[in-house]
Enzyme design. Structure first.
Site, short mmCIF file in Angstrom:
data_model
loop_
_atom_site.label_atom_id
_atom_site.label_comp_id
_atom_site.label_asym_id
_atom_site.label_seq_id
_atom_site.Cartn_x
_atom_site.Cartn_y
_atom_site.Cartn_z
CG ASP A 46 27.88 4.41 -44.83
OD1 ASP A 46 28.88 5.15 -44.80
OD2 ASP A 46 27.29 4.01 -43.80
CG ASP A 93 32.31 3.16 -40.03
OD1 ASP A 93 32.86 2.31 -39.34
OD2 ASP A 93 32.93 4.03 -40.69
O1 PGA Z 1 34.06 7.39 -40.17
C1 PGA Z 1 33.17 8.17 -40.58
O2 PGA Z 1 33.30 9.40 -40.65
C2 PGA Z 1 31.84 7.58 -41.01
O3 PGA Z 1 32.01 6.49 -41.87
P1 PGA Z 1 30.81 6.06 -42.89
O4 PGA Z 1 30.73 7.15 -43.93
O5 PGA Z 1 31.29 4.73 -43.44
O6 PGA Z 1 29.55 5.91 -42.07
#
Ligand code: PGA
Length: 225
Positions: A17, A19
């Site tokens: 992932d 963020d």
């Molecule tokens: O921006 C988003 O919706 C979340 O991003 P992620 O999946 O990298 O946590």
């Protein structure tokens, strides 16, 4: 502290992932939220307040910022404004979480490919990737708008495993949100929960069913051999 529930199997590929997992983007996302709040004459949110929402996209941040008042504003316009501000200022404070580069190096020497599967819109995720050159070693970047499905749907994870020519069951998916662990489990991957990510005080992460919880990326290197 690392809480080991099961022994992870050595992966054929590792999917991350973005963020709250690879990149600490909270401060730049919070600045974008506060820009929109100021535009609407609303009180700004502090780092402690917006950090737990930073894995929940523009919608989660706006819900936090506006609360009940969200129904009184033009949500589409506010979201657009947040994303545009973020696009302009995304690299100001964001950086890799500690240990990410050590883990990339450990994967590299073992010829284990890795990729990024995020719900962030592709254009924004690609910009973050360009700003942090270590992320350009990623074999593939899938954004939240790259496919018709996004996490917690397992499809983006399956597509990535397929692209990398590895079985989903031999991949790890590493994330910091419930939707990450759910997507990884539904994809049949082994799942790793980053306890250093954007976890809120009410999140019962131990109930999400991750195979392993880590407090730093370097905790994972022992499972690569
Ligand atoms: O921006 C988003 O919706 C979340 O991003 P992620 O999946 O990298 O946590």
């Amino acid at each position: 502290m690392t809480q080991q529930l099961i022994q992870l199997k050595k992966p054929a590929a590792v999917l991350f992932d973005l963020d709250g997992t690879l990149v600490d983007t909270a401060q730049d996302l919070g600045a974008a939220l506060n820009f929109v709040l100021r535009q609407h004459g609303m009180a700004e949110k502090s780092h402690e307040e917006y950090r737990p929402m930073a894995s929940h996209g523009a919608k989660g941040l706006l819900q936090l910022g506006f609360g009940e008042a969200l129904k009184d504003i033009d949500f589409g316009k506010a979201r657009q404004s947040l994303l545009e501000y973020y696009h302009e200022h995304s690299g100001v404070h964001s950086g890799l979480f500690p240990g990410a580069e050590e883990l990339f190096a450990a994967l590299e020497v073992r010829n284990i490919p890795w990729a990024i599967v995020t719900n962030k819109p592709f254009k924004l995720a690609a910009k973050v990737q360009r700003q942090l050159p270590a992320l350009l070693q990623s074999r593939l970047l899938i954004g939240g708008d790259s496919l018709a499905q996004r996490k917690p749907d397992p499809t983006p994870l399956w597509m990535t495993a397929h692209y990398m020519k590895v079985a989903a069951s031999s991949c790890w998916y590493i994330g910091d949100a419930e939707r990450d662990i759910e997507a990884g489990r539904r994809a049949g991957m082994q799942t790793v929960m980053c306890d250093f990510g954007y976890v809120g005080p009410d999140d019962k992460t131990e109930l999400w069913g991750a195979d392993l919880h880590i407090s730093a990326f370097t905790d994972l290197i022992q499972y690569l051999d």
